[in-house]
Design an enzyme around this catalytic site. Structure first.
Site, PDB file in Angstrom:
ATOM      1  N   CYS A  33       6.022  -0.001   7.205  1.00 44.09           N
ATOM      2  CA  CYS A  33       5.581   1.131   6.387  1.00 44.09           C
ATOM      3  C   CYS A  33       6.741   1.565   5.503  1.00 44.09           C
ATOM      4  CB  CYS A  33       5.157   2.284   7.298  1.00 44.09           C
ATOM      5  SG  CYS A  33       4.595   3.743   6.411  1.00 44.09           S
ATOM      6  N   LEU A  34       6.455   1.867   4.240  1.00 46.19           N
ATOM      7  CA  LEU A  34       7.518   2.281   3.325  1.00 46.19           C
ATOM      8  C   LEU A  34       8.159   3.602   3.752  1.00 46.19           C
ATOM      9  CD1 LEU A  34       5.874   1.376  -0.122  1.00 46.19           C
ATOM     10  CD2 LEU A  34       7.635   0.094   1.121  1.00 46.19           C
ATOM     11  N   GLY A  62       0.829  -1.198   0.000  1.00 52.94           N
ATOM     12  CA  GLY A  62       0.000   0.000   0.000  1.00 52.94           C
ATOM     13  C   GLY A  62       0.859   1.241   0.000  1.00 52.94           C
ATOM     14  N   HIS A 119      -4.470   1.102   7.509  1.00 52.06           N
ATOM     15  CA  HIS A 119      -3.142   1.719   7.548  1.00 52.06           C
ATOM     16  C   HIS A 119      -3.065   2.893   6.566  1.00 52.06           C
ATOM     17  CE1 HIS A 119       1.451   1.197   7.803  1.00 52.06           C
ATOM     18  NE2 HIS A 119       1.282   2.014   6.766  1.00 52.06           N
ATOM     19  N   GLU A 120      -3.592   2.697   5.348  1.00 53.15           N
ATOM     20  CA  GLU A 120      -3.518   3.764   4.337  1.00 53.15           C
ATOM     21  C   GLU A 120      -4.443   4.936   4.680  1.00 53.15           C
ATOM     22  OE1 GLU A 120      -0.996   3.594   2.583  1.00 53.15           O
ATOM     23  OE2 GLU A 120      -0.673   1.468   2.966  1.00 53.15           O
ATOM     24  N   GLN A 144       2.750   9.972   1.241  1.00 54.28           N
ATOM     25  CA  GLN A 144       4.034   9.264   1.185  1.00 54.28           C
ATOM     26  C   GLN A 144       4.816   9.596  -0.076  1.00 54.28           C
ATOM     27  OE1 GLN A 144       2.217   5.213   2.221  1.00 54.28           O
ATOM     28  NE2 GLN A 144       4.222   5.148   3.192  1.00 54.28           N
ATOM     29  N   HIS A 164      -2.820   7.149   7.078  1.00 51.16           N
ATOM     30  CA  HIS A 164      -1.859   8.063   6.444  1.00 51.16           C
ATOM     31  C   HIS A 164      -2.560   9.344   5.981  1.00 51.16           C
ATOM     32  CE1 HIS A 164       2.082   6.218   6.194  1.00 51.16           C
ATOM     33  NE2 HIS A 164       1.604   5.083   5.722  1.00 51.16           N
TER      34      HIS A 164
END
Ligand code: NI
Length: 181
Positions: free
Chosen positions: A107-108, A45, A149-150, A50, A153
């Site tokens: 997380c990226l 994701g 999670h997204e 991000q 963000h």
């Protein structure tokens, strides 16, 4: 085009992103670039902040593991995961259901940190597509977790905000090394 992924400590990750009212060429291009960036980074994701954009759009793809959910319904019908992935959505709304379950997340935007996060196990998601249609998606497992999670963000919330105080102690030094606090 592969975009640069913003990293922990960058204030854009703490912004409450604005709704997308008009799906123009820029938004379409951003969606394409976000998918390419997610795939390149081996992520499941990626949310717009991000890649430095303060808008309510995210992409998710959990099709590497079709068994990561026990059910998947779109607009009330059972669907194959591969038919809806990668999922691109704007202005999402989530209803959370089910008991909270603890699973490992990463997380990226936060390198080298994984921690268990407790989240409700099921979601009912209202996801606007780029063509203006609205998808009502119901699922559980990794997909429910990735959606939560997204959407976090898009509200400036990171998974490390949701871990237990004890777990936070053990990653505090690592987080400090990454940038802030
Ligand atoms: Ni993330």
């Amino acid at each position: 085009m592969i975009l640069k992924i913003t990293q922990y400590g960058n204030p854009v990750l703490r912004v409450k992103c604005r709704a997308i009212e008009d799906v123009n060429e820029d938004v379409m291009q951003l969606a394409d670039d976000m998918i390419e960036t997610m795939v390149d980074a081996n992520g499941v994701g990626l949310a717009a902040p991000q890649v430095g954009k303060e808008v309510r759009m995210a992409v998710v793809d959990v099709s590497h593991d079709p068994d990561c959910v026990s059910f998947l319904r779109v607009n009330g019908e059972d669907v194959d995961m591969k038919d809806i992935m990668p999922l691109v959505f704007i202005n999402p709304q989530l209803e959370l259901e089910g008991a909270r379950e603890s699973e490992s997340e990463g997380c990226l935007s936060i390198h080298d940190i994984q921690a268990n996060v407790r989240r409700p196990s099921m979601v009912k998601a209202t996801l606007t597509q780029l063509d203006g249609s609205v998808m009502e998606l119901e699922s559980d497992g990794l997909l429910a977790r990735a959606l939560q999670h997204e959407v976090d963000h898009l509200n400036g919330i990171l998974f490390v905000d949701r871990i237990s105080p004890a777990a936070k102690v053990s990653i505090k030094r690592k987080l400090r090394r990454l940038g802030v606090k």
